[in-house]
Design an enzyme around this catalytic site. Structure first.
Site, PDB file in Angstrom:
ATOM      1  N   ASP B 181      -4.771  -2.476   5.131  1.00  0.00           N
ATOM      2  CA  ASP B 181      -4.198  -2.031   3.859  1.00  0.00           C
ATOM      3  C   ASP B 181      -2.703  -1.791   3.957  1.00  0.00           C
ATOM      4  O   ASP B 181      -2.236  -1.165   4.899  1.00  0.00           O
ATOM      5  CB  ASP B 181      -4.839  -0.695   3.435  1.00  0.00           C
ATOM      6  CG  ASP B 181      -6.311  -0.824   3.101  1.00  0.00           C
ATOM      7  OD1 ASP B 181      -6.793  -0.002   2.316  1.00  0.00           O
ATOM      8  OD2 ASP B 181      -6.960  -1.732   3.648  1.00  0.00           O
ATOM      9  N   HIS B 183      -0.890  -1.210   0.698  1.00  0.00           N
ATOM     10  CA  HIS B 183      -0.706  -0.308  -0.458  1.00  0.00           C
ATOM     11  C   HIS B 183       0.747  -0.088  -0.840  1.00  0.00           C
ATOM     12  O   HIS B 183       1.212   1.044  -0.970  1.00  0.00           O
ATOM     13  CB  HIS B 183      -1.369   1.045  -0.179  1.00  0.00           C
ATOM     14  CG  HIS B 183      -2.846   1.023  -0.368  1.00  0.00           C
ATOM     15  ND1 HIS B 183      -3.423   0.678  -1.569  1.00  0.00           N
ATOM     16  CD2 HIS B 183      -3.861   1.289   0.477  1.00  0.00           C
ATOM     17  CE1 HIS B 183      -4.741   0.723  -1.447  1.00  0.00           C
ATOM     18  NE2 HIS B 183      -5.038   1.094  -0.220  1.00  0.00           N
ATOM     19  N   HIS B 243      -8.526  -3.206  -4.298  1.00  0.00           N
ATOM     20  CA  HIS B 243      -7.409  -2.896  -5.181  1.00  0.00           C
ATOM     21  C   HIS B 243      -6.789  -4.134  -5.811  1.00  0.00           C
ATOM     22  O   HIS B 243      -5.896  -4.025  -6.646  1.00  0.00           O
ATOM     23  CB  HIS B 243      -6.332  -2.086  -4.438  1.00  0.00           C
ATOM     24  CG  HIS B 243      -6.628  -0.624  -4.403  1.00  0.00           C
ATOM     25  ND1 HIS B 243      -6.023   0.282  -5.248  1.00  0.00           N
ATOM     26  CD2 HIS B 243      -7.505   0.091  -3.659  1.00  0.00           C
ATOM     27  CE1 HIS B 243      -6.505   1.495  -4.998  1.00  0.00           C
ATOM     28  NE2 HIS B 243      -7.401   1.404  -4.032  1.00  0.00           N
ATOM     29  N   HIS B 294     -12.414  -7.041   3.720  1.00  0.00           N
ATOM     30  CA  HIS B 294     -11.725  -5.798   3.408  1.00  0.00           C
ATOM     31  C   HIS B 294     -12.600  -4.552   3.544  1.00  0.00           C
ATOM     32  O   HIS B 294     -12.247  -3.605   4.231  1.00  0.00           O
ATOM     33  CB  HIS B 294     -11.150  -5.841   1.994  1.00  0.00           C
ATOM     34  CG  HIS B 294     -10.506  -4.551   1.603  1.00  0.00           C
ATOM     35  ND1 HIS B 294      -9.287  -4.152   2.095  1.00  0.00           N
ATOM     36  CD2 HIS B 294     -10.929  -3.542   0.809  1.00  0.00           C
ATOM     37  CE1 HIS B 294      -8.984  -2.962   1.607  1.00  0.00           C
ATOM     38  NE2 HIS B 294      -9.960  -2.574   0.819  1.00  0.00           N
ATOM     39  N   HIS B 467      -9.870  -0.756   4.411  1.00  0.00           N
ATOM     40  CA  HIS B 467     -10.457   0.032   3.316  1.00  0.00           C
ATOM     41  C   HIS B 467     -10.412   1.539   3.511  1.00  0.00           C
ATOM     42  O   HIS B 467     -10.449   2.289   2.540  1.00  0.00           O
ATOM     43  CB  HIS B 467     -11.908  -0.421   3.109  1.00  0.00           C
ATOM     44  CG  HIS B 467     -12.522  -0.040   1.798  1.00  0.00           C
ATOM     45  ND1 HIS B 467     -11.863  -0.070   0.599  1.00  0.00           N
ATOM     46  CD2 HIS B 467     -13.777   0.374   1.502  1.00  0.00           C
ATOM     47  CE1 HIS B 467     -12.671   0.295  -0.377  1.00  0.00           C
ATOM     48  NE2 HIS B 467     -13.846   0.580   0.140  1.00  0.00           N
ATOM     49  N   ASP B 647       0.214  -3.852 -25.716  1.00  0.00           N
ATOM     50  CA  ASP B 647       1.316  -4.785 -25.494  1.00  0.00           C
ATOM     51  C   ASP B 647       2.170  -4.355 -24.301  1.00  0.00           C
ATOM     52  O   ASP B 647       3.250  -4.887 -24.081  1.00  0.00           O
ATOM     53  CB  ASP B 647       2.171  -4.918 -26.755  1.00  0.00           C
ATOM     54  CG  ASP B 647       2.780  -3.577 -27.164  1.00  0.00           C
ATOM     55  OD1 ASP B 647       3.528  -3.549 -28.149  1.00  0.00           O
ATOM     56  OD2 ASP B 647       2.496  -2.564 -26.484  1.00  0.00           O
ATOM     57  N   ASP B 685       8.972  15.707 -27.733  1.00  0.00           N
ATOM     58  CA  ASP B 685      10.009  15.003 -28.479  1.00  0.00           C
ATOM     59  C   ASP B 685       9.603  13.570 -28.715  1.00  0.00           C
ATOM     60  O   ASP B 685       9.520  12.786 -27.788  1.00  0.00           O
ATOM     61  CB  ASP B 685      11.317  15.004 -27.685  1.00  0.00           C
ATOM     62  CG  ASP B 685      12.077  16.290 -27.931  1.00  0.00           C
ATOM     63  OD1 ASP B 685      12.798  16.711 -27.026  1.00  0.00           O
ATOM     64  OD2 ASP B 685      11.936  16.841 -29.031  1.00  0.00           O
ATOM     65  N   ASN B 687      10.232   9.774 -29.895  1.00  0.00           N
ATOM     66  CA  ASN B 687      11.368   8.886 -30.188  1.00  0.00           C
ATOM     67  C   ASN B 687      11.481   8.833 -31.696  1.00  0.00           C
ATOM     68  O   ASN B 687      10.553   9.136 -32.413  1.00  0.00           O
ATOM     69  CB  ASN B 687      11.088   7.483 -29.645  1.00  0.00           C
ATOM     70  CG  ASN B 687      10.954   7.522 -28.137  1.00  0.00           C
ATOM     71  OD1 ASN B 687      11.178   8.540 -27.522  1.00  0.00           O
ATOM     72  ND2 ASN B 687      10.561   6.401 -27.574  1.00  0.00           N
ATOM     73  N   GLU B 696       7.217   9.500 -19.864  1.00  0.00           N
ATOM     74  CA  GLU B 696       7.830  10.806 -20.129  1.00  0.00           C
ATOM     75  C   GLU B 696       6.769  11.859 -20.354  1.00  0.00           C
ATOM     76  O   GLU B 696       6.861  12.980 -19.874  1.00  0.00           O
ATOM     77  CB  GLU B 696       8.705  10.725 -21.387  1.00  0.00           C
ATOM     78  CG  GLU B 696      10.142  10.407 -21.100  1.00  0.00           C
ATOM     79  CD  GLU B 696      10.941  10.267 -22.386  1.00  0.00           C
ATOM     80  OE1 GLU B 696      11.810   9.387 -22.419  1.00  0.00           O
ATOM     81  OE2 GLU B 696      10.662  11.019 -23.338  1.00  0.00           O
TER      82      GLU B 696
END
Lengths: 176, 726
Positions: B181, B183, B243, B294, B467, B647, B685, B687, B696
């Site tokens: 691995d 990662h 993964h 793996h 693994h 999207d 807050d 946008n 955020e």
């Protein structure tokens, strides 16, 4: 009747003692069990025999390697399997703790030990000297053990071991 | 016959005395030091257990979440917006053949601006291209999206012609290097290349999966590995890891990394990677004797079957289980705390033969009530229907809309799917046998008898797998017939573990090389590395405790009927384990987690929670009552956000935000009022256009370590720096 009173007092004292010691033993069992569990990877109340030393030491004992081997011999199966069962470990470990066997090394004795090695009384040791002592005398360190100690003990600027400072750093209060 | 004068004898005696004293001193020092090291080892082991427990608990969480989605998929009206939101996890909306994807992934229209200072790749790739690429990544540069897509396109084309199992031979006395691995730890890959040499005809490599997630340079690692494979296709071999799965990536950071680095083309890149992952070979065999894959094996592992199946049909493994697999659902499935490894085998309810129509409900209705009988039914139906959801038949476009009620599950499909999941997700255990791996939710635990049987059956002598993170970077088990190799050092924290790789020559005797990437040139001493890892683990543990505050307080109050606010340490330990189910040694950890104790072993638990953590001053949120849910389920929350963000813009609308919470509340079977959600939204807050930035939002809710912890940190480091000033 004074004798009877005496018996009563004695009896009460014994009961009290029994209760206290039961509480003490119970507390002890829990400590031992907790430490054992950390290495019980399969959750089947066994640990690899090679971890026993770590477990015993983490409970506050300071055995020599020879003493450790003796304990292991006592708790191993008749035909050693490479694993130690909790049922055998618990009674032995309880006794060890109750008897205060393998007492700690007090800081002043430790300092004295270093001073003995420092034959010229310079207040410091060369890494080579210390290595010679610890890898050849007593119960010799492996190379890995020696390297690890040196990495913590040697002052990198002067390439010397100021053992007084080293000892006090290493015996700083360990939160565990 | 004299032995010499008196003086020398005296000298001898003094000398002997000195020898004796120095021997005793050495013994004392050794005895003391070994005890010190043992205590450190105990701490390190405890720390390790903490990290593993939390990691596995997180994985369990993930399984539950996806199982829940699967359930939703089966039972919501086709028109419902919630269904649409999550439908694309389990269904492939687009049903083009592979070859029809090529125009979509075309890189040609992407312009490379003159300002771009990174490497320019030319195809077919050359060695100098790769070295340029490696150098660029060393200097933290980024490859332009155009070249990324081009490189990935070439990789995809190559992978499609590779077999499921790669056969390699150590002819010409070549030694093969095997890495585990990675990662996303680029520095480890570079360290391996530095120590062992770059991949080439003389230096063949096998990379055993899990290239991505967790670390921050996953895409760079992929690009390097793919590039080397393109240039040396006969000498660089990649195995798929668990993964390499886009669902797992949503949770563990790879998706986030790609979208962050490639804002414009990230989505396309991810989509192409999805295909590439499904086309990665599943295993490598060396000299027909050494099997490398793996995860591991099961008692039904059959390499002949594996060689023949269509590996690209298994896009994701994390889903509802088919026949022969295990189904875990909701809260009823908390496994025994005494061992993450101890498994409670789930017995299936009697196989349902009748498949009657179930009433389709809206999300609203579900969150209010479900009856146990219905649960049973649904479980059964999902077991049979779930397969078609993710083991898709690309050649049969109709299947993506097939009614789960009437789906016919082919036995062969189920078998093949199980083979793949077993290979990618299983772990070895010490006892004989083969049991389902419920900790991970996929694959199994297999014992030494299974190793013996499977190796014999296939005439193999060694199994190399990865693994699992190991402190030394590697570990033998099953009579040295199984070797775990893990190449991401400092995986949990700096100093937590070493990485390692294997050199294998024609004698097929594995030779392990260990290393540890360090950010500073100074090596940490044992004490420092243990201390540091420990602090990190404890921080993670405190977060878990804080996140379960109300459950913990309820548990404590059961032991405190008179509301004194105080309970014994013993009860504290028992209650904490009952709530958290992490199987950790709470008594041992107590001194590290409870500062504010204790007269005679009692703890004031309200004080304790106050001391536990201070968070970012968003105190208004305390009113919403959602704070704790936020902390406890922040991974799930983030995962749902990212799924909803179809999207991949990193932004979601308020409506989507609201739907996320609704989904989460259904999964958790709790009521979350609309008002609570709006309060939460108001406190952030937005946008200007009324959207929320996922990153955020998640950042705002990270726990900050309390001031006590920070001071102790300073104290410790100042003592440690007595000899090692940086």
């Amino acid at each position: 009747s004074t004798r009877y009173d005496l018996y009563r007092v004695l009896h009460a004292a014994l009961c009290l003692f029994a209760i206290c010691s039961e509480a003490i033993v119970s507390e002890l069992h829990k400590r031992i069990s907790s430490a054992f569990d950390v290495f019980d990877h399969e959750s089947n109340h066994t640990v690899d025999v090679r971890e026993i030393g770590t477990i015993i030491r983490s409970l506050g004992c300071f055995p020599t390697e020879a003493q450790l081997h003796d304990v292991i011999a006592e708790i191993e199966e008749e035909e050693p399997t490479g694993f130690i069962r909790f049922e055998r470990f618990l009674p032995t470990m309880s006794r060890i703790l109750l008897e205060h066997r393998f007492r700690p090394v007090p800081e002043d004795l430790l300092l004295q030990a270093f001073e003995v090695l420092d034959q010229q009384k310079r207040g410091h040791l060369d890494p080579e000297e210390l290595t010679r002592y610890l890898t050849q005398e007593g119960e010799p360190f492996t190379q890995e053990e020696m390297e690890e100690m040196l990495s913590a003990a040697v002052d990198p600027d002067k390439n010397l071991i100021f053992y007084k400072d080293f000892v006090s750093v290493m015996t700083v209060d360990d939160p565990w | 016959m004299g032995c010499g004068s008196a003086k020398p004898t005296q000298h001898n005696q003094n000398h002997k005395l000195q020898l004796k004293k120095s021997m005793r001193s050495a013994l004392l020092i050794q005895r003391w030091y070994r005890q010190y090291v043992a205590r450190l080892e105990m701490r390190r082991r405890c720390t390790w257990n903490i990290f593993q427990s939390i990691e596995y608990a997180g994985q369990q969480d993930q399984i539950k979440l996806y199982n829940f989605f699967g359930f939703l998929m089966d039972h919501f009206t086709p028109a419902s917006s919630e269904r649409n939101l999550i439908s694309h996890i389990f269904r492939e909306n687009e049903v083009f053949q592979d070859v029809e994807w090529e125009p979509y992934f075309c890189y040609k229209s992407i312009e490379v601006p003159d300002t771009y200072a990174g490497p320019h790749l030319t195809f077919p790739l050359t060695v100098s291209n790769i070295t340029e690429l490696v150098e660029a990544f060393k200097h933290k540069e980024q490859l332009h999206a155009r070249f990324v897509l081009q490189l990935l396109g070439e990789t995809w084309r190559l992978l499609r012609v590779l077999p499921n199992i790669t056969e390699v031979s150590t002819c010409h006395s070549k030694e093969i290097t095997i890495c585990g691995d990675l990662h996303g730890h680029l520095e480890d890959l570079l360290l391996v290349f530095y120590k062992n040499g770059l991949p080439s005809v003389e230096t063949p490599y096998v990379f055993n999966g899990d290239f991505v997630d967790r670390g921050k340079d996953s895409i760079e690692i992929l690009l390097i590995l793919f590039a080397f494979q393109l240039v040396y296709p006969n000498d660089v071999h990649l195995n798929r890891g668990n993964h390499e799965d886009h669902i797992v990536n949503l949770r563990y950071g790879f998706t986030k990394e790609v979208l962050g680095k490639y804002r414009l083309h990230g989505k396309k890149i991810l989509k192409l990677l999805q295909k590439i992952f499904s086309w990665l070979p599943l295993a490598t065999v060396i000299d027909q004797k050494v099997l490398i894959l793996h995860g591991g094996i099961s008692d039904t592992t059959d390499l002949k079957l594996i060689a023949k199946l269509e590996r690209n049909r298994c896009r994701q493994a994390v889903k509802s289980k088919g026949p022969g697999g295990q189904y875990s659902d909701g809260e009823g499935d908390r496994y025994s705390a005494a061992g993450r490894r101890r498994v409670r085998s789930l017995t299936h309810s009697n196989p349902a033969t009748a498949r009657h129509e179930l009433q389709r409900r809206s999300l609203q209705a579900y969150s209010i009530r479900t009856s146990p009988n219905v649960e049973e039914e649904l479980r059964e139906r999902r077991r049979w229907a779930g397969l078609s959801a993710s083991y898709e038949r690309i050649h049969d476009p109709i299947s993506s809309d097939s009614d789960p009620d009437s789906g016919e599950v082919l036995e062969t499909d189920a078998e093949e799917w199980k083979q793949i999941v077993d290979m990618l997700w299983s772990d070895p255990m010490l006892q004989d046998g083969c049991i389902p791996n419920e900790v991970r939710g996929g694959g199994c635990y297999w014992g030494p008898d299974v190793t013996q049987e499977v190796l014999n059956r296939h005439n193999l002598c060694l199994l190399i797998r990865s693994h699992e993170c190991k402190q030394d970077g590697y570990e033998f088990c099953h009579n040295r017939k199984v070797l775990t190799i893990f190449s991401a050092s400092n995986y949990y924290e700096v100093g937590s573990n070493r990485g390692a790789y294997i050199r294998l020559g024609p004698d097929l005797n594995p030779h392990v090389v260990q290393y540890q990437a360090s950010r500073s040139t100074r090596e940490l001493t044992l004490r420092q590395s243990v201390g540091r890892t420990e602090r990190s683990a404890l921080r993670a543990l405190r977060e878990q405790l804080f996140a379960h505050k109300s459950d913990l307080i309820s548990a404590f109050e059961e032991y405190d009927p008179e509301h004194t606010g105080v309970i014994s340490m013993e009860r504290w330990a028992v209650a904490t384990e009952t709530v958290l189910h992490l199987g950790l040694p709470w008594r041992v950890l107590r001194s590290q987690l409870v500062g504010c104790s204790t007269q005679e072993g009692m703890i004031n638990y309200n004080d304790w929670f106050r001391e536990l953590a201070l968070m970012d001053p968003n105190k208004e949120l305390a009113h919403t009552g959602l704070l704790e849910t936020m902390y406890r389920h922040h991974s799930n929350l983030e995962t749902i956000f990212r799924i909803i963000d179809t999207d991949h813009s990193g932004l979601i609308s308020f409506e989507e935000f609201r739907q996320t919470w609704k989904l989460l509340s259904s999964h958790l079977k709790m009521e979350i009022s609309d008002k609570a959600i709006s309060d939460l939204a108001l406190s952030i807050d937005f946008n200007k256009d009324g959207s929320i930035d996922i990153n955020e939002f998640m950042e705002a809710f990270r726990l900050v370590d309390c001031s006590n912890g920070a001071t102790r940190l300073m104290q410790l480091t100042s003592t440690e720096s007595l000899y090692h000033t940086s």
